[in-house]
Motif scaffolding. Structure first.
Motif, PDB file in Angstrom:
ATOM      1  N   ALA A 174       0.838  -1.194   0.000  1.00  0.00           N
ATOM      2  CA  ALA A 174       0.000   0.000   0.000  1.00  0.00           C
ATOM      3  C   ALA A 174       0.876   1.249   0.000  1.00  0.00           C
ATOM      4  O   ALA A 174       1.955   1.267   0.568  1.00  0.00           O
ATOM      5  CB  ALA A 174      -0.907   0.006   1.221  1.00  0.00           C
ATOM      6  N   THR A 175       0.395   2.288  -0.648  1.00  0.00           N
ATOM      7  CA  THR A 175       1.139   3.538  -0.710  1.00  0.00           C
ATOM      8  C   THR A 175       0.258   4.686  -0.249  1.00  0.00           C
ATOM      9  O   THR A 175      -0.960   4.561  -0.185  1.00  0.00           O
ATOM     10  CB  THR A 175       1.614   3.851  -2.148  1.00  0.00           C
ATOM     11  OG1 THR A 175       0.469   3.992  -2.990  1.00  0.00           O
ATOM     12  CG2 THR A 175       2.522   2.763  -2.680  1.00  0.00           C
ATOM     13  N   THR A 176       0.910   5.797   0.025  1.00  0.00           N
ATOM     14  CA  THR A 176       0.152   6.996   0.370  1.00  0.00           C
ATOM     15  C   THR A 176      -0.252   7.700  -0.918  1.00  0.00           C
ATOM     16  O   THR A 176       0.246   7.386  -2.001  1.00  0.00           O
ATOM     17  CB  THR A 176       0.990   7.951   1.229  1.00  0.00           C
ATOM     18  OG1 THR A 176       2.183   8.273   0.514  1.00  0.00           O
ATOM     19  CG2 THR A 176       1.336   7.332   2.564  1.00  0.00           C
ATOM     20  N   ARG A 177      -1.127   8.669  -0.786  1.00  0.00           N
ATOM     21  CA  ARG A 177      -1.567   9.417  -1.951  1.00  0.00           C
ATOM     22  C   ARG A 177      -0.406  10.149  -2.585  1.00  0.00           C
ATOM     23  O   ARG A 177       0.438  10.701  -1.895  1.00  0.00           O
ATOM     24  CB  ARG A 177      -2.617  10.425  -1.511  1.00  0.00           C
ATOM     25  CG  ARG A 177      -3.891  10.288  -2.255  1.00  0.00           C
ATOM     26  CD  ARG A 177      -4.932  11.192  -1.703  1.00  0.00           C
ATOM     27  NE  ARG A 177      -4.676  12.566  -2.090  1.00  0.00           N
ATOM     28  CZ  ARG A 177      -5.416  13.579  -1.712  1.00  0.00           C
ATOM     29  NH1 ARG A 177      -6.425  13.390  -0.919  1.00  0.00           N
ATOM     30  NH2 ARG A 177      -5.141  14.788  -2.115  1.00  0.00           N
ATOM     31  N   ARG A 178      -0.391  10.171  -3.897  1.00  0.00           N
ATOM     32  CA  ARG A 178       0.649  10.909  -4.608  1.00  0.00           C
ATOM     33  C   ARG A 178       0.189  12.352  -4.784  1.00  0.00           C
ATOM     34  O   ARG A 178      -1.002  12.626  -4.752  1.00  0.00           O
ATOM     35  CB  ARG A 178       0.892  10.250  -5.961  1.00  0.00           C
ATOM     36  CG  ARG A 178       1.493   8.867  -5.803  1.00  0.00           C
ATOM     37  CD  ARG A 178       1.954   8.342  -7.152  1.00  0.00           C
ATOM     38  NE  ARG A 178       2.626   7.082  -6.977  1.00  0.00           N
ATOM     39  CZ  ARG A 178       2.079   5.909  -7.218  1.00  0.00           C
ATOM     40  NH1 ARG A 178       0.847   5.833  -7.660  1.00  0.00           N
ATOM     41  NH2 ARG A 178       2.755   4.804  -7.027  1.00  0.00           N
ATOM     42  N   PRO A 179       1.130  13.277  -5.013  1.00  0.00           N
ATOM     43  CA  PRO A 179       0.738  14.674  -5.239  1.00  0.00           C
ATOM     44  C   PRO A 179      -0.158  14.796  -6.470  1.00  0.00           C
ATOM     45  O   PRO A 179      -0.011  14.041  -7.436  1.00  0.00           O
ATOM     46  CB  PRO A 179       2.064  15.397  -5.474  1.00  0.00           C
ATOM     47  CG  PRO A 179       3.129  14.470  -5.011  1.00  0.00           C
ATOM     48  CD  PRO A 179       2.578  13.085  -5.054  1.00  0.00           C
ATOM     49  N   ILE A 180      -1.069  15.752  -6.436  1.00  0.00           N
ATOM     50  CA  ILE A 180      -1.944  15.944  -7.585  1.00  0.00           C
ATOM     51  C   ILE A 180      -1.144  16.576  -8.724  1.00  0.00           C
ATOM     52  O   ILE A 180      -0.186  17.310  -8.476  1.00  0.00           O
ATOM     53  CB  ILE A 180      -3.172  16.809  -7.234  1.00  0.00           C
ATOM     54  CG1 ILE A 180      -2.756  18.198  -6.777  1.00  0.00           C
ATOM     55  CG2 ILE A 180      -4.035  16.136  -6.195  1.00  0.00           C
ATOM     56  CD1 ILE A 180      -3.923  19.153  -6.617  1.00  0.00           C
ATOM     57  N   PRO A 181      -1.508  16.296  -9.971  1.00  0.00           N
ATOM     58  CA  PRO A 181      -0.786  16.900 -11.100  1.00  0.00           C
ATOM     59  C   PRO A 181      -0.870  18.425 -11.037  1.00  0.00           C
ATOM     60  O   PRO A 181      -1.881  18.999 -10.643  1.00  0.00           O
ATOM     61  CB  PRO A 181      -1.538  16.365 -12.327  1.00  0.00           C
ATOM     62  CG  PRO A 181      -2.240  15.143 -11.843  1.00  0.00           C
ATOM     63  CD  PRO A 181      -2.531  15.369 -10.388  1.00  0.00           C
ATOM     64  N   ALA A 182       0.198  19.091 -11.455  1.00  0.00           N
ATOM     65  CA  ALA A 182       0.280  20.552 -11.355  1.00  0.00           C
ATOM     66  C   ALA A 182      -0.827  21.249 -12.139  1.00  0.00           C
ATOM     67  O   ALA A 182      -1.298  22.311 -11.747  1.00  0.00           O
ATOM     68  CB  ALA A 182       1.647  21.019 -11.835  1.00  0.00           C
ATOM     69  N   ALA A 183      -1.268  20.686 -13.250  1.00  0.00           N
ATOM     70  CA  ALA A 183      -2.279  21.343 -14.085  1.00  0.00           C
ATOM     71  C   ALA A 183      -3.704  21.158 -13.561  1.00  0.00           C
ATOM     72  O   ALA A 183      -4.610  21.863 -13.988  1.00  0.00           O
ATOM     73  CB  ALA A 183      -2.192  20.812 -15.511  1.00  0.00           C
TER      74      ALA A 183
END
Length: 186
Positions: A156-165
């Protein structure tokens, strides 16, 4: 009418365990893993657990053996802090037996997101262990320290950053709707 300390201890264990969605369990017989949170159901004076099968909670490394002992820590449902710790006698229920059937009938109603809800009883009989943790003595004192442990390895992973756009795209859609309605954009 006076309550004996044993009855008060039993009532504390039962009430706290019934209300808590998770209990922290560690087998006392050669356990190598730290205590682990497990979902359970209180039934007939004991906490009943199902696990060790595909898609179910793991008991591996906890030292939960039939006839062995375990240490159970119960948390507060609202605050999450430790309420009580109690010693337990571990009994593995034999598939198809009267006690096993009673436990499974109640546990399957509590099992969330089961991939095979219609065949869950058969799968548990074939592939899982159903354990009964019955209080075996007075509650112990709570430890002074944290008891925090390093989380076990998991894919399991944590949420990734949202795309810049993405904020710009979302903002355009919101502003466009406001302009069409005749409102001012903020």
């Amino acid at each position: 009418m006076t309550q004996t300390p044993a009855l008060m201890d039993r009532a504390l264990i039962e009430e706290a365990t019934k209300k808590s969605g998770l209990i922290w369990v560690r087998g006392s017989d050669g356990a190598v893993a730290p205590a682990r949170p497990l979902w359970h159901l209180w039934l007939d004076g004991a906490a009943c657990l199902v696990g060790d099968g595909p898609g179910e909670q793991p008991f591996t490394g906890l030292g939960l053996t039939d006839g062995g002992t375990a240490e159970v820590t119960v948390r507060s449902k609202d605050k999450g802090g430790r309420l009580v710790s109690w010693p337990a006698r571990v009994t593995e229920l034999a598939p198809g037996g009267e006690g096993w059937q009673a436990a499974v009938d109640e546990l399957k109603g509590k099992r969330l997101n089961a991939p095979d809800a219609e065949q869950i009883t058969d799968r548990w009989a074939r592939e899982c262990r159903v354990l009964r943790l019955e209080p075996a003595g007075a509650p112990g004192g709570l430890p002074d320290g944290s008891l925090a442990a390093v989380p076990p390895q998991s894919p399991a992973t944590t949420r990734r950053p949202i795309p810049a756009a993405l904020p710009k795209l979302l903002g355009r859609g919101l502003l466009g709707r406001r302009r069409r309605r005749g409102g001012a954009a903020e």
